[in-house]
Design an enzyme around this catalytic site. Structure first.
Site, PDB file in Angstrom:
ATOM      1  N   SER A 138       0.870  -1.174   0.000  1.00  0.00           N
ATOM      2  CA  SER A 138       0.000   0.000   0.000  1.00  0.00           C
ATOM      3  C   SER A 138       0.910   1.227   0.000  1.00  0.00           C
ATOM      4  O   SER A 138       2.097   1.111   0.350  1.00  0.00           O
ATOM      5  CB  SER A 138      -0.848   0.003   1.276  1.00  0.00           C
ATOM      6  OG  SER A 138      -1.491   1.258   1.450  1.00  0.00           O
ATOM      7  N   TYR A 151      -2.286  -1.293  10.353  1.00  0.00           N
ATOM      8  CA  TYR A 151      -2.381  -1.617   8.917  1.00  0.00           C
ATOM      9  C   TYR A 151      -1.092  -1.147   8.231  1.00  0.00           C
ATOM     10  O   TYR A 151      -0.449  -1.908   7.503  1.00  0.00           O
ATOM     11  CB  TYR A 151      -3.603  -0.933   8.306  1.00  0.00           C
ATOM     12  CG  TYR A 151      -3.727  -1.113   6.806  1.00  0.00           C
ATOM     13  CD1 TYR A 151      -3.997  -2.369   6.252  1.00  0.00           C
ATOM     14  CD2 TYR A 151      -3.580  -0.030   5.932  1.00  0.00           C
ATOM     15  CE1 TYR A 151      -4.117  -2.537   4.882  1.00  0.00           C
ATOM     16  CE2 TYR A 151      -3.699  -0.194   4.564  1.00  0.00           C
ATOM     17  CZ  TYR A 151      -3.970  -1.446   4.041  1.00  0.00           C
ATOM     18  OH  TYR A 151      -4.086  -1.607   2.675  1.00  0.00           O
TER      19      TYR A 151
HETATM   20  N1  LIG Z   1      -8.440  -0.517  -2.235  1.00  0.00           N
HETATM   21  C1  LIG Z   1      -7.438   0.239  -1.872  1.00  0.00           C
HETATM   22  O1  LIG Z   1      -7.536   1.479  -1.906  1.00  0.00           O
HETATM   23  C2  LIG Z   1      -6.146  -0.383  -1.416  1.00  0.00           C
HETATM   24  C3  LIG Z   1      -5.046   0.449  -1.259  1.00  0.00           C
HETATM   25  C4  LIG Z   1      -3.840  -0.094  -0.846  1.00  0.00           C
HETATM   26  C5  LIG Z   1      -3.743  -1.448  -0.624  1.00  0.00           C
HETATM   27  N2  LIG Z   1      -4.833  -2.245  -0.783  1.00  0.00           N
HETATM   28  C6  LIG Z   1      -4.656  -3.675  -0.530  1.00  0.00           C
HETATM   29  O2  LIG Z   1      -5.181  -4.404  -1.607  1.00  0.00           O
HETATM   30  C7  LIG Z   1      -5.511  -5.710  -1.169  1.00  0.00           C
HETATM   31  C8  LIG Z   1      -6.887  -6.075  -1.701  1.00  0.00           C
HETATM   32  O3  LIG Z   1      -7.850  -5.245  -1.099  1.00  0.00           O
HETATM   33  P1  LIG Z   1      -9.101  -4.639  -1.892  1.00  0.00           P
HETATM   34  O4  LIG Z   1      -8.897  -3.186  -1.968  1.00  0.00           O
HETATM   35  O5  LIG Z   1      -9.362  -5.409  -3.120  1.00  0.00           O
HETATM   36  O6  LIG Z   1     -10.239  -4.859  -0.800  1.00  0.00           O
HETATM   37  P2  LIG Z   1     -11.395  -5.959  -0.646  1.00  0.00           P
HETATM   38  O7  LIG Z   1     -12.344  -5.832  -1.781  1.00  0.00           O
HETATM   39  O8  LIG Z   1     -11.885  -5.822   0.746  1.00  0.00           O
HETATM   40  O9  LIG Z   1     -10.640  -7.346  -0.826  1.00  0.00           O
HETATM   41  C9  LIG Z   1      -9.917  -7.956   0.207  1.00  0.00           C
HETATM   42  C10 LIG Z   1      -9.700  -9.416  -0.145  1.00  0.00           C
HETATM   43  O10 LIG Z   1      -8.932 -10.017   0.912  1.00  0.00           O
HETATM   44  C11 LIG Z   1      -9.586 -11.210   1.316  1.00  0.00           C
HETATM   45  N3  LIG Z   1      -9.372 -11.494   2.735  1.00  0.00           N
HETATM   46  C12 LIG Z   1      -9.624 -10.703   3.808  1.00  0.00           C
HETATM   47  N4  LIG Z   1      -9.360 -11.361   4.949  1.00  0.00           N
HETATM   48  C13 LIG Z   1      -8.915 -12.603   4.591  1.00  0.00           C
HETATM   49  C14 LIG Z   1      -8.507 -13.742   5.297  1.00  0.00           C
HETATM   50  N5  LIG Z   1      -8.484 -13.798   6.646  1.00  0.00           N
HETATM   51  N6  LIG Z   1      -8.121 -14.837   4.601  1.00  0.00           N
HETATM   52  C15 LIG Z   1      -8.138 -14.831   3.258  1.00  0.00           C
HETATM   53  N7  LIG Z   1      -8.530 -13.781   2.509  1.00  0.00           N
HETATM   54  C16 LIG Z   1      -8.918 -12.683   3.177  1.00  0.00           C
HETATM   55  C17 LIG Z   1     -11.075 -10.978   1.027  1.00  0.00           C
HETATM   56  O11 LIG Z   1     -11.731 -12.217   0.790  1.00  0.00           O
HETATM   57  P3  LIG Z   1     -12.692 -13.009   1.803  1.00  0.00           P
HETATM   58  O12 LIG Z   1     -13.421 -11.999   2.635  1.00  0.00           O
HETATM   59  O13 LIG Z   1     -13.572 -13.802   0.877  1.00  0.00           O
HETATM   60  O14 LIG Z   1     -11.776 -13.875   2.597  1.00  0.00           O
HETATM   61  C18 LIG Z   1     -10.994 -10.177  -0.269  1.00  0.00           C
HETATM   62  O15 LIG Z   1     -10.929 -11.050  -1.382  1.00  0.00           O
HETATM   63  C19 LIG Z   1      -5.389  -5.686   0.349  1.00  0.00           C
HETATM   64  O16 LIG Z   1      -4.172  -6.286   0.728  1.00  0.00           O
HETATM   65  C20 LIG Z   1      -5.380  -4.210   0.687  1.00  0.00           C
HETATM   66  O17 LIG Z   1      -4.680  -3.948   1.879  1.00  0.00           O
HETATM   67  C21 LIG Z   1      -6.021  -1.737  -1.169  1.00  0.00           C
END
Ligand SMILES: NC(=O)c1ccc[n+]([C@@H]2O[C@H](COP(=O)([O-])OP(=O)(O)OC[C@H]3O[C@@H](n4cnc5c(N)ncnc54)[C@H](OP(=O)(O)O)[C@@H]3O)[C@@H](O)[C@H]2O)c1
Length: 261
Positions: A138, A151
């Site tokens: 991130s 985080y």
């Molecule tokens: N969106 C942003 O602005 C942003 C910015 C920087 C970094 N990120 C990073 O990008 C990554 C993806 O996030 P996203 O933005 O796509 O958000 P999201 O839509 O909430 O997706 C998060 C994913 O992680 C999975 N997950 C959560 N807890 C888990 C667990 N205990 N075991 C296995 N899987 C788990 C969820 O699947 P299940 O609930 O089905 O398990 C989901 O598929 C994350 O690492 C986040 O920190 C996002």
């Protein structure tokens, strides 16, 4: 020609879902993992070639299952070429109000889950003398920000771990791409942990106005294929990394007033 195999965690929504569709579209065999198998089946059906997509349920907190999960993943297509560590949860709580068990959960999922899966697949990469780790960090893996204490810590920790892995395993052709997204329009804020450990359940304005997950997937695909060591993805918020590096005093003033909730 033999197809390449990518394993993507957190593929049930957001960035992971978009990445699964992108890699499938590009002719990869794709293993998709997360906890919600119904959502994973939906993602599989939406991929270009569903028969080349394997759903493998995995909970990043259940590290005792990882050895078997890795065996299953390798057995399905015969190998894994790339592991895209994307599964994770964010945070929306101040340090002073956050009990340690919430901090621990963020570290368990984002850091320990990720490195445990890395250690479980590493022998496969070593034995093949090839393998690529792509890690979704991130922008807050590069600097701290209010409401994101543990985080940000979990994402910073990933940089320390994977920079080390890159330096320890380059002779076995094992490579690492650190991916630092800014604001991407996903459910990340909806699922972010608050001080009482429950999900925020609200879309942040910054996320709402952010880059689409599909555009993010295009950029991360390009970075992974080129084996770039690190990439920032997003809009003008990515400039914060440069401001922090070259003008740390100015950065410190800006981040105190940043509208991040
Ligand atoms: N969106 C942003 O602005 C942003 C910015 C920087 C970094 N990120 C990073 O990008 C990554 C993806 O996030 P996203 O933005 O796509 O958000 P999201 O839509 O909430 O997706 C998060 C994913 O992680 C999975 N997950 C959560 N807890 C888990 C667990 N205990 N075991 C296995 N899987 C788990 C969820 O699947 P299940 O609930 O089905 O398990 C989901 O598929 C994350 O690492 C986040 O920190 C996002």
């Amino acid at each position: 020609m033999e197809k390449s195999v990518i394993w993507i965690t957190g593929a049930s929504s957001g960035i992971g879902e978009a990445a699964a569709k992108k890699f499938s579209n590009e002719g990869f065999q794709v293993i998709i993992s997360a906890r919600n198998t119904q959502a994973l089946e939906r993602v599989k059906s939406a991929c270009s070639l569903p028969s080349e997509v394997f759903v493998l349920r995995l909970d990043l907190e259940e590290i005792d299952t990882f050895e078997d999960k890795v065996k299953e993943a390798i057995a399905h297509f015969g190998k894994v070429d790339i592991l895209l560590h994307n599964g994770g949860i964010s945070q929306r709580s101040l340090i002073r109000e956050t009990p340690l068990d919430v901090d621990r959960k963020l570290m368990e999922v984002n850091f320990f889950g990720t490195i445990a899966l890395t250690k479980a697949i590493l022998p496969h990469f070593i034995s093949r003398n090839s393998g690529h780790f792509a890690v979704i960090s991130s922008l807050v893996g590069k600097f701290g920000s209010p409401f994101r204490s543990s985080y940000a810590a979990s994402k910073h920790a990933l940089h320390g771990f994977f920079d080390t892995l890159r330096a320890e395993h380059f002779q076995e052709n094992i490579t690492v791409t650190m991916i630092c997204p800014g604001f991407i329009r996903t459910n990340v804020s909806m699922n972010a942990l608050t001080a009482d450990g429950t999900a925020l359940g609200q879309m942040d304005e910054a996320q709402q106005k952010g880059m689409s997950p599909e555009a993010c997937a295009e950029e991360l695909f390009s970075a992974i294929i080129r084996k770039k060591e690190e990439v920032n993805i997003g809009g003008k918020e990515t400039l914060a990394v440069l401001v922090k590096r070259f003008f740390p005093g100015i950065f410190s003033k800006i981040i105190k007033k940043a509208k991040v909730r």
